[in-house]
Design a protein around this motif. Sequence first.
Motif, PDB file in Angstrom:
ATOM      1  N   HIS A 333       6.821   7.335  54.760  1.00  0.00           N
ATOM      2  CA  HIS A 333       8.036   7.386  55.587  1.00  0.00           C
ATOM      3  C   HIS A 333       9.242   7.775  54.740  1.00  0.00           C
ATOM      4  N   ILE A 334       9.326   7.215  53.549  1.00  0.00           N
ATOM      5  CA  ILE A 334      10.460   7.559  52.681  1.00  0.00           C
ATOM      6  C   ILE A 334      10.370   9.015  52.251  1.00  0.00           C
ATOM      7  N   GLU A 335       9.143   9.490  52.003  1.00  0.00           N
ATOM      8  CA  GLU A 335       8.969  10.901  51.645  1.00  0.00           C
ATOM      9  C   GLU A 335       9.471  11.812  52.772  1.00  0.00           C
ATOM     10  N   LEU A 339      15.071   6.975  55.059  1.00  0.00           N
ATOM     11  CA  LEU A 339      15.607   6.052  54.065  1.00  0.00           C
ATOM     12  C   LEU A 339      15.911   4.714  54.719  1.00  0.00           C
ATOM     13  N   GLY A 340      15.655   3.625  53.990  1.00  0.00           N
ATOM     14  CA  GLY A 340      15.869   2.291  54.534  1.00  0.00           C
ATOM     15  C   GLY A 340      14.705   1.764  55.339  1.00  0.00           C
ATOM     16  N   TYR A 341      13.594   2.487  55.388  1.00  0.00           N
ATOM     17  CA  TYR A 341      12.422   2.033  56.132  1.00  0.00           C
ATOM     18  C   TYR A 341      11.951   0.679  55.572  1.00  0.00           C
ATOM     19  N   PHE A 359       9.558  -3.369  47.676  1.00  0.00           N
ATOM     20  CA  PHE A 359       9.610  -2.073  48.352  1.00  0.00           C
ATOM     21  C   PHE A 359      10.799  -2.023  49.314  1.00  0.00           C
ATOM     22  N   ASN A 360      10.972  -3.110  50.108  1.00  0.00           N
ATOM     23  CA  ASN A 360      12.079  -3.136  51.060  1.00  0.00           C
ATOM     24  C   ASN A 360      13.429  -3.075  50.351  1.00  0.00           C
ATOM     25  N   GLN A 361      13.554  -3.804  49.241  1.00  0.00           N
ATOM     26  CA  GLN A 361      14.810  -3.774  48.489  1.00  0.00           C
ATOM     27  C   GLN A 361      15.076  -2.375  47.927  1.00  0.00           C
ATOM     28  N   MET A 362      14.033  -1.731  47.412  1.00  0.00           N
ATOM     29  CA  MET A 362      14.191  -0.387  46.879  1.00  0.00           C
ATOM     30  C   MET A 362      14.596   0.585  47.994  1.00  0.00           C
ATOM     31  N   SER A 363      13.940   0.464  49.160  1.00  0.00           N
ATOM     32  CA  SER A 363      14.259   1.348  50.270  1.00  0.00           C
ATOM     33  C   SER A 363      15.687   1.120  50.746  1.00  0.00           C
ATOM     34  N   GLU A 364      16.101  -0.148  50.847  1.00  0.00           N
ATOM     35  CA  GLU A 364      17.460  -0.456  51.286  1.00  0.00           C
ATOM     36  C   GLU A 364      18.484   0.033  50.263  1.00  0.00           C
ATOM     37  N   HIS A 365      18.154  -0.098  48.987  1.00  0.00           N
ATOM     38  CA  HIS A 365      19.066   0.368  47.942  1.00  0.00           C
ATOM     39  C   HIS A 365      19.242   1.890  48.025  1.00  0.00           C
ATOM     40  N   LEU A 366      18.145   2.597  48.257  1.00  0.00           N
ATOM     41  CA  LEU A 366      18.239   4.049  48.408  1.00  0.00           C
ATOM     42  C   LEU A 366      19.115   4.413  49.608  1.00  0.00           C
TER      43      LEU A 366
END
Length: 602
Positions: A333-335, A339-341, A359-366
């Motif tokens: 999904h991120i690919e 973003l934020g998934y 993973f959620n923290q990384m996605s939210e940070h992005l």
Amino acid sequence: MNNPNNTSRESIAIRQHSMRWRMAAVLVVCWMLPFAFLIGILGVYLAGNHSEMTVQNFQNQLQFNNKICVERLNAVIGASRQASYDRTLLSAEDGYRRGTVSYIEANRVWMEYLTANYQKNDAVSSAILWFGNGDEPDFVSVYNEQANGSYQQIRRYQSEDHLTVAEYAASLGTKAGFFAEDGRLYLVRNLLDSRFQVRGTLVFRLNTAYCFDSLDEYPLADGVMVSLAGQTIWLLEDEQLAAWEESQTEERNDTYEWLRNRLYLRDTQKGDRYTLSSAVLLRREVTKYPFYGYPYVLCVMLFSLILMLILMMRVFRRQVTEPVERLSEGARHIEKGELGYQLTEPAGSLEFTYLRDSFNQMSEHLKRQFDRIYQEEIALREARIMALQSHINPHFLNNTLEIINWEARLSGNLKISRMIESLSTVLDAAMDRRRRTLVRLAEEMVYVNAYLYITKERFGKRLAVVTELSDALMDCAVPRLILQPVIENAIEHGVVPNGRGTVWLRGKIDGAYLCLEVANDGCFTKEDRERVARLLAADYQPGAESSGNLGIANVNQRLRILYGEACGLSLVESAGGGVVARLTMRLQKLDPNPVKMNKIEQ
């Protein structure tokens, strides 16, 4: 050319499939086979030993049941012995024989004694007392209905059993004895005077259902026989059991024997001057009952092992395979640019929970990083627009002031001068030379009062403004120019359509929040509700709205950006009519600002 990423994913899937079957093989070899082997060995061992164990259990059960019967018979013997000891019956008989007591009085004493002592005894169906030599006795009797007693029992004793019982009683002397006749069991005791002369006889018809219920209910028996004081009583008659019992000698009291696939059990217990022997006949199949279900148990256990294997595979899939697949799906999904998934499904274990949260923290940070870059681009674009508007504002300001001055020269009063001061205050707040986001409520009220002064000059007496703000609220921090758009909206939509109206400005502290309310006495139509719901929606897009409707949307977005999702603007219809705009923001205090400001009084 093949995509190396796709090739890698396919190889991972193959490894996962292989790992799943490997785990199944490990469980079968290391768990199911040893367990099945253990069950087989246990079955062989039980097959060789269960028969003797079962016979011993039946023998112990027969011995226990026999002891219960002896205890109950001993209790009945003790109850009959008491009649000789307390002398109540014999004393009444002496008085009657000497003529000092009438027959009626003596009979009453006898009946009361039998009733009090034996009518509620579970082991006694009926109690019969008679005096004399037994040829023509006077009977006194009672029966216990709860112990299967009846008047017909007493009549049958008198007509069929009395003579033989009397003959048996003559041979007892001081002892109590048991007499059986056609399945009827009697306990017989002579009543002796001080010279040991027989004066009367007490006979109990025993309730065999109570005395021998532990033997009568012996499970799965084909025959049950009781020998009491040399007399035989059948509880469950069987000819083969009778033949086997006759073949036994008195020295072999407790024994068992297998004959023609049948188990014969015998137990003897000593009672109060009597012997009780019990014999039971059981089929061989009965001794195999504990072992009959073993093949079924084995099948159930093997089936359970298969279910446990499936369960283990399911747990492995849910605890390992599916969390990995969800992480891979989130990465895809991120690919794709989502973003934020966020992964919301339970991870199943602490390790995968940690990976999911990371993973959620990384996605939210992005997402935050990209949103910040986007907002910077928007701010840059707005700055360019404001730079263009700065060329227009001076012309607007000059034209407005020229008109006001012209009005002042023509009117010759101070009203226009005060309007100029109010406009100056509003313009100063709009330009915000010090670039402050938050100001004290007292300073915000200066801007509000300046705006209201100009507006009231427009409407005159048609507009009334009521301010209900305590001094304790004046040091609370509010966003700059947060009230003016809401008050303007209240006037334009609540006062202008009606030609006149009232605007209330109220405030209070609610826990950790500051609540300001702007109310008007206008009406709230269906179209107004739909428009407000659209402007205050979380996904509101200002680009699709005309500039005249951006005021309350801008206020709501500013409050949510500054204070979070719990704060913002809401418009509701009040209970007494009218519309209330409620601004909710976090409570924060600011030191009084020493900068002098023009204060416009309403």
